[in-house]
Write a protein that holds these residues in place. Structure first.
Motif, PDB file in Angstrom:
ATOM      1  N   HIS A  32      15.200   7.295  11.255  1.00 35.33           N
ATOM      2  CA  HIS A  32      16.192   7.514  12.317  1.00 35.33           C
ATOM      3  C   HIS A  32      15.605   7.137  13.678  1.00 35.33           C
ATOM      4  O   HIS A  32      14.947   7.951  14.328  1.00 35.33           O
ATOM      5  CB  HIS A  32      16.661   8.970  12.311  1.00 35.33           C
ATOM      6  CG  HIS A  32      17.860   9.226  13.166  1.00 35.33           C
ATOM      7  ND1 HIS A  32      18.882  10.075  12.795  1.00 35.33           N
ATOM      8  CD2 HIS A  32      18.201   8.751  14.396  1.00 35.33           C
ATOM      9  CE1 HIS A  32      19.797  10.114  13.762  1.00 35.33           C
ATOM     10  NE2 HIS A  32      19.399   9.316  14.746  1.00 35.33           N
ATOM     11  N   HIS A  34      16.381   4.272  17.258  1.00 37.93           N
ATOM     12  CA  HIS A  34      17.346   3.395  17.932  1.00 37.93           C
ATOM     13  C   HIS A  34      16.546   2.344  18.691  1.00 37.93           C
ATOM     14  O   HIS A  34      16.073   2.593  19.799  1.00 37.93           O
ATOM     15  CB  HIS A  34      18.234   4.209  18.868  1.00 37.93           C
ATOM     16  CG  HIS A  34      18.949   5.329  18.158  1.00 37.93           C
ATOM     17  ND1 HIS A  34      20.063   5.119  17.374  1.00 37.93           N
ATOM     18  CD2 HIS A  34      18.677   6.660  18.069  1.00 37.93           C
ATOM     19  CE1 HIS A  34      20.454   6.285  16.852  1.00 37.93           C
ATOM     20  NE2 HIS A  34      19.626   7.226  17.262  1.00 37.93           N
ATOM     21  N   LYS A 123      26.571   3.910  10.314  1.00 33.16           N
ATOM     22  CA  LYS A 123      26.504   5.229  10.948  1.00 33.16           C
ATOM     23  C   LYS A 123      27.872   5.666  11.460  1.00 33.16           C
ATOM     24  O   LYS A 123      28.613   4.882  12.050  1.00 33.16           O
ATOM     25  CB  LYS A 123      25.537   5.150  12.135  1.00 33.16           C
ATOM     26  CG  LYS A 123      25.621   6.325  13.091  1.00 33.16           C
ATOM     27  CD  LYS A 123      24.396   7.193  13.005  1.00 33.16           C
ATOM     28  CE  LYS A 123      24.299   8.145  14.186  1.00 33.16           C
ATOM     29  NZ  LYS A 123      22.982   8.730  14.335  1.00 33.16           N
ATOM     30  N   HIS A 224      20.161  15.026  11.387  1.00 33.04           N
ATOM     31  CA  HIS A 224      19.823  16.291  12.043  1.00 33.04           C
ATOM     32  C   HIS A 224      20.081  17.493  11.124  1.00 33.04           C
ATOM     33  O   HIS A 224      20.758  18.451  11.511  1.00 33.04           O
ATOM     34  CB  HIS A 224      20.610  16.440  13.350  1.00 33.04           C
ATOM     35  CG  HIS A 224      20.609  15.202  14.206  1.00 33.04           C
ATOM     36  ND1 HIS A 224      19.447  14.591  14.631  1.00 33.04           N
ATOM     37  CD2 HIS A 224      21.629  14.435  14.685  1.00 33.04           C
ATOM     38  CE1 HIS A 224      19.753  13.519  15.349  1.00 33.04           C
ATOM     39  NE2 HIS A 224      21.065  13.395  15.391  1.00 33.04           N
ATOM     40  N   ASP A 280      14.513  10.167  15.698  1.00 35.99           N
ATOM     41  CA  ASP A 280      15.513   9.928  16.733  1.00 35.99           C
ATOM     42  C   ASP A 280      14.874   9.279  17.966  1.00 35.99           C
ATOM     43  O   ASP A 280      15.365   9.455  19.085  1.00 35.99           O
ATOM     44  CB  ASP A 280      16.255  11.203  17.136  1.00 35.99           C
ATOM     45  CG  ASP A 280      17.698  10.898  17.542  1.00 35.99           C
ATOM     46  OD1 ASP A 280      18.094   9.720  17.486  1.00 35.99           O
ATOM     47  OD2 ASP A 280      18.426  11.834  17.925  1.00 35.99           O
TER      48      ASP A 280
HETATM   49 ZN   LIG Z   1      20.015   9.283  16.805  1.00 32.90          ZN
END
Ligand SMILES: [Zn+2]
Length: 348
Positions: A32, A34, A123, A224, A280
């Protein structure tokens, strides 16, 4: 050698085996992140550290906000090629048009194009349930308009990555007692306290569960901890009920750090096939050295927390690692990613 003599050797042999397993390095996977632009220093660091990542596109827009999704998609496909696949990618779609007559064919064509460029998943984000509305009210994850899109993802043997709902803090006042104060003080638009017109958290998660039940062959990774970050028993029940559901722990390792460690160990051991590691990490506008630091720090710290019983510093206090068995650590940091996100290690 008698049987008794043989048995006497087994503990030593087993201990040797497990210490060897701990020593064998394996390539870790962060499922996960970006990362939508080229930063050669970051890619070199991941290669040196023997980490792979999944870079996930997100369609964040609500109302009449402008969307940067096309840029993210273009950037992610480029990153995927530039890293020869070390950074895999997942696409996304803008769900705002869900009441348009051509929504399904248009969306399916767009995600198919991304699959052709190597995307391994799709996603959906919390704006489904907490932001996007149409004539019939707020869009929830079990809306029939989304069903053909989910079917197409499953038929292509890709994975749906679902960040649906938020931590409980989203429905609490934004003050120092809010466990997510840091986020909601920065993003009050996603805080739902005193907004009775918005769907409640349990209603949103129940809609997600109905979607899971309606698409039993669709692999779904709930981001999450599936928004059950503070309710591991409730999450356990969901994992028991929906065999097509797994979760990532992106940006939620702190709930394991602050929670009851014995409970955490029990949960992670029982569901060792259903939990994926993720950070994340967001590649922003920082310089390359800062980006390298920002991804290496959690990779190293989190690995130590789950794999060892070392004393570690967490936000100015001390904590102890969970010391999970090597086989469990290997599943969380690698093998589950291979199973739940097929194609994640494919060359570009
Ligand atoms: Zn994320």
């Amino acid at each position: 050698m008698t049987r008794r003599q043989l048995l006497a050797y087994i503990p030593a042999a087993a201990a040797l085996r497990s210490s060897r397993a701990a020593d064998v390095p394996f390539e870790h996977i962060d499922t996960h992140t970006h990362i939508h632009r080229i930063v050669p220093e970051l890619f070199a660091a991941l290669e040196k550290d023997q980490w792979r990542c999944l870079s996930i596109c997100v369609s964040r827009a609500i109302g009449d906000q402008a969307s940067d999704l096309d840029e993210q998609i273009r950037g992610s496909a480029e990153v995927h090629r530039a890293t020869k696949g070390r950074i895999a990618w997942a696409t996304a779609f803008d769900a705002r048009g869900f009441e348009d007559r051509d929504f399904a064919p248009r969306t399916i064509a767009a995600i198919q194009k991304a699959f052709d460029e190597g995307a391994i998943g799709v996603k959906i984000w919390k704006n489904i349930g907490m932001g996007i509305r149409g004539k019939s009210g707020y869009l929830l994850p079990d809306n029939a308009a989304l069903s053909p899109v989910f079917d197409a993802i499953q038929k292509a043997d890709k994975t749906l990555i679902a960040h649906i709902a938020e931590p409980d803090g989203a429905w609490m006042p934004i003050d120092k007692n809010n466990p997510e104060f840091g986020y909601y003080s920065q993003h009050p638009e996603w805080n739902m306290h005193n907004r009775p017109e918005m769907p409640r958290k349990d209603a949103i998660l129940e809609a997600r569960d109905r979607m899971l039940a309606r698409h039993p062959k669709l692999r779904v990774v709930g981001c999450h901890l599936g928004s059950d970050e503070e309710h591991w028993d409730r999450l356990a029940k969901r994992l028991d009920t929906y065999p097509n559901f797994a979760v990532d722990m992106a940006a939620r390792v702190r709930y394991f750090v602050r929670g009851d460690h014995e409970h955490a160990r029990r949960f992670l051991t029982k569901y060792q096939d259903r939990v994926l590691y993720g950070t994340d990490f967001v590649l922003g506008s920082e310089d390359a050295a800062a980006a390298v630091h920002d991804i290496e720090r959690p990779h190293n710290w989190d690995r130590q927390f789950f794999a060892t019983k070392d004393t570690l510093t967490f936000r100015n206090s001390q904590t102890q690692g969970l010391g999970l068995p090597d086989s469990v650590v290997r599943k969380i940091f690698r093998e589950n990613a291979l199973r739940w996100l097929p194609g994640i290690t494919a060359a570009a």
